[in-house]
Design an enzyme around this catalytic site. Structure first.
Site, short mmCIF file in Angstrom:
data_model
loop_
_atom_site.label_atom_id
_atom_site.label_comp_id
_atom_site.label_asym_id
_atom_site.label_seq_id
_atom_site.Cartn_x
_atom_site.Cartn_y
_atom_site.Cartn_z
N CYS A 178 -10.57 -21.11 30.38
CA CYS A 178 -11.89 -20.55 30.36
C CYS A 178 -12.65 -20.01 31.70
O CYS A 178 -11.93 -20.10 32.77
CB CYS A 178 -12.98 -21.90 30.30
SG CYS A 178 -12.69 -23.08 29.11
N ARG A 200 -7.93 -13.97 32.18
CA ARG A 200 -7.64 -15.29 32.23
C ARG A 200 -7.37 -16.02 30.56
O ARG A 200 -6.64 -17.06 30.72
CB ARG A 200 -8.70 -16.17 32.63
CG ARG A 200 -9.31 -15.91 34.01
CD ARG A 200 -10.52 -16.63 34.37
NE ARG A 200 -10.65 -17.79 34.48
CZ ARG A 200 -10.20 -18.56 35.45
NH1 ARG A 200 -9.81 -18.02 36.74
NH2 ARG A 200 -10.50 -19.98 35.35
N TRP A 241 -11.49 -20.78 26.49
CA TRP A 241 -10.21 -21.14 25.99
C TRP A 241 -10.27 -22.52 25.36
O TRP A 241 -10.10 -23.53 26.09
CB TRP A 241 -9.18 -20.96 27.35
CG TRP A 241 -7.75 -20.92 26.91
CD1 TRP A 241 -7.13 -19.64 26.24
CD2 TRP A 241 -6.73 -21.79 27.09
NE1 TRP A 241 -5.75 -19.92 26.25
CE2 TRP A 241 -5.37 -21.09 26.57
CE3 TRP A 241 -6.71 -23.02 27.41
CZ2 TRP A 241 -4.28 -22.02 26.62
CZ3 TRP A 241 -5.66 -23.73 27.52
CH2 TRP A 241 -4.09 -23.34 27.07
N ASN A 299 -15.35 -25.61 32.44
CA ASN A 299 -14.03 -25.39 32.29
C ASN A 299 -13.22 -26.79 32.94
O ASN A 299 -13.61 -27.29 33.85
CB ASN A 299 -13.44 -24.12 33.29
CG ASN A 299 -12.22 -23.73 33.39
OD1 ASN A 299 -11.27 -24.26 32.40
ND2 ASN A 299 -11.57 -23.15 34.17
N GLY A 300 -12.21 -27.14 31.70
CA GLY A 300 -11.63 -28.53 32.35
C GLY A 300 -11.60 -29.15 30.87
O GLY A 300 -11.85 -28.81 29.68
N GLU A 356 13.65 -15.15 32.68
CA GLU A 356 12.52 -14.49 32.88
C GLU A 356 12.20 -13.20 31.87
O GLU A 356 11.19 -13.15 31.67
CB GLU A 356 12.25 -13.91 34.49
CG GLU A 356 11.34 -13.19 34.68
CD GLU A 356 9.58 -14.19 34.70
OE1 GLU A 356 9.79 -15.24 34.37
OE2 GLU A 356 8.61 -13.22 34.48
N LYS A 410 9.23 -12.70 29.35
CA LYS A 410 8.56 -11.65 29.53
C LYS A 410 8.20 -11.05 28.00
O LYS A 410 7.22 -10.69 27.52
CB LYS A 410 9.10 -10.56 30.46
CG LYS A 410 8.83 -10.80 31.83
CD LYS A 410 7.41 -10.59 32.30
CE LYS A 410 6.59 -11.71 32.38
NZ LYS A 410 6.84 -13.11 32.91
N GLU A 416 6.29 -13.55 25.51
CA GLU A 416 4.92 -13.77 25.62
C GLU A 416 3.88 -12.45 25.28
O GLU A 416 2.69 -12.88 25.21
CB GLU A 416 4.65 -14.35 27.22
CG GLU A 416 4.89 -13.56 28.29
CD GLU A 416 4.48 -14.13 29.60
OE1 GLU A 416 3.60 -14.94 29.71
OE2 GLU A 416 5.32 -13.77 30.68
N HIS A 451 28.95 -21.49 23.42
CA HIS A 451 28.81 -23.06 22.81
C HIS A 451 27.69 -22.93 21.90
O HIS A 451 27.13 -23.85 21.95
CB HIS A 451 28.68 -23.74 24.21
CG HIS A 451 29.88 -23.58 25.14
ND1 HIS A 451 30.99 -24.34 24.88
CD2 HIS A 451 30.01 -23.08 26.35
CE1 HIS A 451 31.93 -24.21 25.85
NE2 HIS A 451 31.19 -23.21 26.62
N LYS A 476 -4.13 -17.08 31.80
CA LYS A 476 -3.48 -16.55 33.16
C LYS A 476 -3.14 -17.86 34.10
O LYS A 476 -2.40 -17.90 34.58
CB LYS A 476 -4.48 -15.50 33.92
CG LYS A 476 -3.80 -14.85 35.34
CD LYS A 476 -2.58 -14.11 34.97
CE LYS A 476 -1.81 -13.82 36.07
NZ LYS A 476 -0.43 -13.21 35.87
C1 AGP Z 1 4.25 -16.14 33.15
O1 AGP Z 1 4.33 -14.70 32.78
C2 AGP Z 1 2.99 -16.67 32.69
N1 AGP Z 1 1.62 -16.08 32.71
C3 AGP Z 1 3.12 -18.28 32.84
O2 AGP Z 1 4.23 -18.62 32.56
C4 AGP Z 1 2.90 -18.60 34.30
O3 AGP Z 1 3.97 -18.34 35.20
C5 AGP Z 1 2.75 -20.17 34.52
O4 AGP Z 1 1.54 -20.63 33.65
C6 AGP Z 1 2.67 -20.63 36.05
O5 AGP Z 1 1.28 -20.24 36.50
P1 AGP Z 1 1.26 -20.13 38.11
O6 AGP Z 1 2.18 -19.27 38.69
O7 AGP Z 1 -0.17 -19.48 38.43
O8 AGP Z 1 1.09 -21.68 38.51
#
Ligand code: AGP
Length: 608
Positions: free
Chosen positions: A2, A27, A74, A100-101, A481, A485, A488, A504, A603
Site C-alpha cells: 500500500c 509499490r 495492495w 498500510n499493514g 535470479e 526475473k 516475475e 536428477h 516492491k
Molecule cells: C525481486 O525482483 C522482487 N521484487 C522480490 O523478490 C524482492 O527481492 C524481495 O521482496 C525482497 O525485497 P527487499 O530486497 O526489499 O527486502
C-alpha cells in the site's frame, strides 16, 4: 505494498495527492482512493484498478481544498474492490483513514465494535480501525488515535483526518514505514520519499510506536503513550530525476542501464588499493572484532536471497568463514541455533521487508550482532541494525530488482574481501580483487552494447511456456535470479537449477519447446557444464549460453551464445546476470506485460 500520501498547507491538495500516488505506483497496488476536507465536509472517492480509474471517478472536478489523504491499496484482507479500497470513514463520515499493514486482532475488535452498535460495511481490517478511533474520540483526534492504537495488535502506517480538525493530519507507525515531509508553510506524510520529493527534501522518519500531529506549520510527535518526541529532520539526497524514467520505456530498463553508474557509486571511497583492502566504516566493527567472527548467517527474501547465496561463495572462499543462507520467512519460525562469534547479515533493498525485519529482530533478541546491506537510507532495517553497508543503488522503482541485486553482490564482495584480508588474504590478493572490481562497470557497459542480440534471442523465445536456467558454483544463484526475473515480469514459468542436478529430474522436461539458459563460463567446472549442455542438446533442448569472451568452442555446441568479458572468477555474477536481466525484460515487453508493475507483485512486502 500500500501507498499513503497526505498533504496539509496553502495549496490545493487534490493534484498533490494524485501525483503523489502516481509516484508510489511502483509499490504495486490494485485499487486507490482519496479523501478531501471540503467546506461541505469529507469528500471521499475510491476506485478499483489503476489510479486513472480514480481520476475518472472524480469526473474532472478539482475540489477547492487544501487538506487531504490518499491511498493505493495492495489487498491483504478483502478482495480488491471499490468498497474495500481506502480511505475508510466512520459511520457518519466525520473521520477518514488510510492504512498500510495488518491489524492482527481485527476480528476481536470487530466483535467489540459490533456490540457497541457499530455497523461494519467491508471485509477489511482497516475499517475496524477508523470505527475504533471514532469510539475513542472525545474532542482530540490525536488522543483518540493513540487510545485506539493502544487496543490494536499488528502493523500499521496510518494517516487520519477529521472534519472537526481542519488542516490537521494524524499519522502513526508500527511496522509499516511512514515519512513526514517538512515543507515551507506546508507538510506532507507518505509511505516513502518518492511521493514528496518534488515538494521538499527535508524529512522526518517516523519510528515504530510514534504518533505525529501534522498541520501546515507544525509537526508534533509523541509515542502512543503520549511521551513527547523531538522531531529529527534529515535531508534526502535523492533527486527527482532519479525517480523519473529519463527517456527509457520502463524504469526497469533504465535501472538495468544504470548499473555501470550504481556500481561505481557503490565502490566510491571504499577501495584502499595500496593496502588491498575495502573501507566499510558503516559496519561499526573494529578489525579485531572482524577477525573474531566464526560464523555468518545471511538472511533475506527473493532477489536479495539470491545475492545472499552469492555472498556465501564469496565469504567462504575469500575469508574461509562458514556461512549459512536462510530464507528470512523460514528462519524466523525455526528454532535457530546461535553460536558465539556469529553475526547475522540482513540483505534488503527496501529495508522494510517484514520477513527480513523479523528475522533480524529474532537474531538481535539472541544478542547476535546484526548488520544490514540496505539500499534505502533511513529504512527500518538500516536503522535497527548494529551497522552495515548502504549499497548506494539509488531509488529502484521497477518492482523487479536489477541494479539493487548487482549492488548487493558488490557490497558482499567488499565485505568478503575485508573479512579475507583480516585473515589470510595478502595485500596482493586484495589488490587483484580491487583491480577487477574497478574494471567491472566498463565491462558491464560492453554487455549492454550487445542488447540488440539479446533482444533478437528474446524474439525467438518469448512465446515459450517454460524456461530452465542452469549454472554451477557461484553461477547457480545467478541461474536462480535469471529465472526469477523472467517469472516475475513475463509470467512464464521458469526454474533455476544447479546444472548437475538437471539429470536428477528436470531433464524429463527437456524437449524442443523448453529453452534452456546455461551460464557456461571458463571456470574450473566448464567441462562439466559442457557435458550438461550436451545432455540437453541430445534431447532436442535449445540452449542459450552465457559464455566467456574468447571461448571459441562453445558456439558450435549451443543454439545461441551471449559473451561476457572475463573477470575474477568470484565476481562473474556482476556480469553474467546482465544478459539475463535484458532477456527477461525484452521477453516481457514482447508479451505485453506490465514490466514495472507486474501483476500481484509489490516492491516492498511489508506484510508477512
Ligand atoms: C525481486 O525482483 C522482487 N521484487 C522480490 O523478490 C524482492 O527481492 C524481495 O521482496 C525482497 O525485497 P527487499 O530486497 O526489499 O527486502
Amino acid at each position: 505494498m500500500c501507498g499513503i500520501v497526505g498533504y496539509t498547507g496553502p495549496r490545493k491538495a487534490q493534484p498533490i495527492l494524485i501525483a503523489g500516488l502516481k509516484r508510489l505506483e511502483y509499490r504495486g497496488y490494485d485499487s486507490s482512493g482519496i479523501a478531501l476536507l471540503t467546506d461541505e465536509g469529507l469528500m471521499v472517492a475510491k476506485a478499483a484498478g489503476k489510479i486513472s480509474k480514480l481520476e475518472e471517478s472524480l469526473g474532472g472536478n478539482e475540489y477547492n481544498c487544501t487538506h487531504g489523504i490518499a491511498h493505493t491499496r495492495w489487498a491483504t484482507h478483502g478482495e480488491p474492490s471499490q468498497l474495500n479500497a481506502h480511505p475508510h470513514t466512520d459511520v457518519d463520515g466525520t473521520i477518514a483513514l488510510v492504512h498500510n499493514g495488518i491489524i492482527e486482532n481485527y476480528r476481536t475488535l470487530r466483535e467489540f465494535l459490533s456490540r457497541q452498535g457499530y455497523t461494519i460495511k467491508t471485509e477489511t481490517d482497516t475499517e475496524i480501525l477508523v470505527h475504533l478511533i471514532r469510539y475513542n474520540y472525545k474532542g482530540d483526534l490525536t488522543e483518540a488515535v493513540r487510545d485506539a492504537l493502544n487496543q490494536v495488535e499488528g502493523t500499521y502506517g496510518i494517516a487520519v483526518i477529521s472534519i472537526y480538525h481542519p488542516n490537521q493530519i494524524v499519522a502513526a507507525r508500527m511496522g509499516s514505514p511512514l515519512v513526514i515531509g517538512n515543507g515551507e508553510g506546508e507538510n506532507l506524510v507518505a509511505s516513502d520519499v518518492a511521493a514528496m520529493l518534488e515538494h521538499t527534501n527535508k524529512v522526518i522518519y517516523l519510528e515504530d510506536g510514534e504518533v505525529a500531529t501534522i498541520t501546515p506549520d507544525k509537526i508534533e510527535i509523541t509515542t502512543i503513550h503520549n511521551v513527547k518526541i523531538t522531531p529529527h529532520i534529515e535531508e534526502v539526497s535523492w533527486t527527482l530525476d532519479e525517480i523519473e524514467k529519463e527517456g527509457y520505456d520502463h524504469f526497469m530498463l533504465k535501472e538495468i542501464h544504470e548499473q555501470c553508474t550504481t556500481l561505481r557509486n557503490g565502490m566510491r571511497g571504499r577501495l584502499k588499493w595500496e593496502e588491498g583492502i575495502p573501507i566499510l566504516g558503516g559496519l561499526n566493527m573494529q578489525y579485531d572484532e572482524l577477525r573474531e567472527i566464526e560464523r555468518v548467517i545471511i538472511t533475506a527474501c527473493g532477489t536479495s536471497w539470491h545475492a545472499a547465496l552469492i555472498g556465501e561463495y564469496l565469504i567462504e572462499e575469500l575469508a574461509r568463514i562458514p556461512v549459512e543462507v536462510e530464507y528470512a520467512s523460514e528462519f524466523r519460525y525455526r528454532a535457530p541455533i546461535f553460536t558465539d562469534n556469529s553475526i547475522l547479515l540482513a540483505i534488503s533493498q527496501s529495508g522494510e521487508t517484514a520477513d527480513t525485519l523479523a528475522a533480524m529482530r529474532e537474531a538481535k533478541h539472541h544478542g547476535i550482532t546484526v548488520l544490514g546491506l540496505v539500499n534505502v537510507v533511513g529504512s527500518t532495517i538500516a536503522r535497527e541494525t548494529d551497522g552495515g553497508v548502504y549499497i548506494h543503488a539509488g531509488p529502484e522503482i521497477g518492482v523487479a530488482s536489477t541494479k539493487a541485486f548487482t549492488s548487493q553482490v558488490l557490497a558482499l564482495s567488499l565485505v568478503a574481501t575485508l573479512l579475507g584480508r583480516m585473515r589470510h588474504l595478502s595485500v596482493q590478493q586484495g589488490q587483484e580483487i580491487i583491480d577487477s572490481l574497478i574494471k567491472i562497470p566498463s565491462q558491464l557497459e560492453q554487455i549492454l552494447e550487445n542488447e540488440t542480440q539479446i533482444k533478437e534471442i528474446a524474439r525467438q523465445y518469448y512465446k515459450a511456456d517454460n524456461f530452465l536456467y542452469l549454472g554451477r558454483g557461484i553461477n547457480f544463484p545467478v541461474a536462480l535470479e535469471g529465472a526469477l526475473k523472467l517469472k516475475e515480469i513475463s509470467y512464464i514459468h521458469a526454474e533455476g537449477y544447479p546444472a548437475a542436478e538437471m539429470k536428477h529430474g528436470p531433464i524429463a522436461l527437456i524437449d524442443e519447446n523448453m529453452p534452456v539458459v546455461v551460464i557456461a563460463l571458463k571456470d574450473p567446472v566448464y567441462d562439466k557444464v559442457m557435458s550438461n549442455i550436451a545432455e540437453v542438446r541430445a534431447r532436442n533442448g535449445r540452449v542459450i549460453a552465457i559464455a566467456s569472451e574468447g571461448d571459441e568452442e562453445i558456439a558450435d555446441r549451443v543454439n545461441h551464445v551471449i559473451y561476457i568479458p572475463q573477470t575474477y572468477r568470484l565476481l562473474t555474477p556482476l556480469l553474467s546476470i546482465i544478459p539475463l536481466q535484458l532477456l527477461a525484460y525484452h521477453i516481457a515487453v514482447m508479451r505485453g506485460c506490465s514490466v514495472d508493475q507486474p501483476r500481484n507483485l509489490a516492491k516492498s512486502v511489508t506484510v508477512e
